[in-house]
Motif scaffolding. Structure first.
Motif: not given
Length: 409
Positions: A125-134, A376-387, A181-187
């Motif tokens: 959710f945190s990554a989504l909020m950053v993405f939404a603003v950007a 890609k920038v978000i993924n490299a910094t705070i990460g896009l995906r949950v554990k 494509l950056v995030l990948g498929a659901r488990r």
């Protein structure tokens, strides 16, 4: 001069389009698994807050402020400076500037909300909020200015988009694909059952979307006029034709489903959006039929390609938007809207179709490429995906500490 009738209609349309965002939330929420319903609703409903706030602070100015090189608006209207109860003199000259600003704000909100359907059940959710603003700042605002802003390069070029086929649907669809494509498929994608939590919620959401779409499309006439009536009829015709066509397609393959009819209606409504105020209303039905067929098979192709666009944002909104934008080049008639031009079927030749193609390709490429970089920038910094364990438990509990369906059992 302010017209009471036009102002009344635009205020109603603002409310109708606002209702579409919780409509999207319910539409999406019913399609995800029970463990991620709250997360999906939150992703959408939170945009009313975040994007609604940023719109009045600076994003409206970037989208509709005085032009800078055909690319972006300047910061003249930051914090709504100069946006008053009198008409702007540039946009919607018979309604208050404040009303026009808020109408456009609802479009920005729902466009960001649409993207979330592609990445439910695994994005932080945190990554989504950053993405939404950007994304609002770097993708939506420039595209809105190109297409609708005074001096925008696509507007001057002659590309037509009555209510958001380019700005909303192509923009959201291609951006959603890049993010997936950056995030990948659901488990467990394609290996585990992913049954919808509530088909009735899907239907309620689709009904709210259809209802709100009258404000979305007919409201884009920016006045209580014959053009608004024409756009409304074209909109309903497309939704009805697409819902019926999708039902028949599913019936031929297996059996008709409520989920399919609801999805078909949304595909038709998305496809007619760019042309609703440029085409004779009956052509809305033709667009709806074509959209249902193409989007139906686009969803099948997506699964075969192994792309986990969870709720088919690209297949429905991206493909539907592309079809609709190109259909304007065929079916537009200056007799319906003198602000437009004649398409191929009304003697306009291939000129408008070519301009629509340029609008589609340029915005599609910009949205896809820009979103890819942001992701890609978000993924490299705070990460896009949950554990992994958070995804297994479900985003409702792991991200929000709430259950959609309460009780101890």
């Amino acid at each position: 001069m302010v017209s009471a009738g036009d102002t009344g209609w635009i205020l109603v349309s603002i409310a109708l389009v606002m209702l579409m965002t919780p409509g999207v939330a319910l539409f999406y929420g019913g399609m995800v698994r029970k463990k991620s319903v709250i997360s999906t609703l939150m992703m959408n409903f939170s945009m009313l807050g975040v994007i609604g706030l940023l719109w009045v602070v600076y994003a409206y100015s970037l989208s509709f402020g005085p032009d800078m090189g055909g690319i972006i608006g300047n910061l003249k209207h930051v914090f709504l400076t100069g946006v008053e109860a009198e008409p702007s003199g540039v946009y919607a000259t018979t309604v208050p500037h404040l009303a026009f600003m808020m109408f456009q704000g609802m479009f920005a909100i729902i466009t960001v909300a649409l993207i979330t359907g592609a990445v439910v059940e695994r994005i932080k959710f945190s990554a989504l909020m950053v993405f939404a603003v950007a994304w609002l700042t770097l993708i939506y605002a420039p595209v809105a200015h190109w297409v609708w802003g005074d001096g925008g390069w696509l507007l001057k070029f002659g590309a037509l988009d009555f209510a958001g086929g380019i700005v909303v649907h192509i923009n959201a669809g291609l951006s959603a694909l890049a993010l997936v494509l950056v995030l990948g498929a659901r488990r467990g994608f394609k290996h585990e059952p992913m049954e919808p939590s509530s088909i009735p919620l899907v239907m309620i959401g689709a009904a709210l979307l259809w209802f709100g779409w009258f404000g979305f499309n007919a409201g884009s006439a920016l006045g209580a006029s014959g053009l608004a009536s024409s756009a409304l009829v074209a909109t309903n015709s497309a939704g009805a034709a697409a819902a019926t066509t999708w039902m028949l397609l599913a019936w031929n393959q297996r059996r008709p489903t409520l989920l399919g009819v609801a999805t078909g209606a949304v595909a038709g409504l998305a496809a007619v959006t760019p042309g609703a105020g440029f085409i004779p209303p009956i052509y809305g039905a033709f667009i709806g039929i074509i959209a249902a067929i193409v989007c139906y098979y686009a969803m099948i192709a997506k699964m075969k390609l192994g792309i986990d666009d969870s709720l088919d944002v690209m297949a429905v909104h991206g493909i539907g938007g592309i079809l609709g934008v190109l259909a304007v080049g065929l079916f537009a008639s200056a007799a319906v809207n003198p602000a437009g031009t004649d398409g191929l079927l009304f003697g306009g030749g291939l000129s408008l179709l070519g301009k629509q193609l340029v609008g589609t390709v340029s915005v599609g490429a910009f949205a896809f490429g820009g979103t890819w970089i942001i992701a890609k920038v978000i993924n490299a910094t705070i990460g896009l995906r949950v554990k992994e364990m958070e995804e297994v438990v479900g985003l409702d509990l792991s991200q929000h500490g709430e259950r959609a369906f309460g009780g101890i059992r």
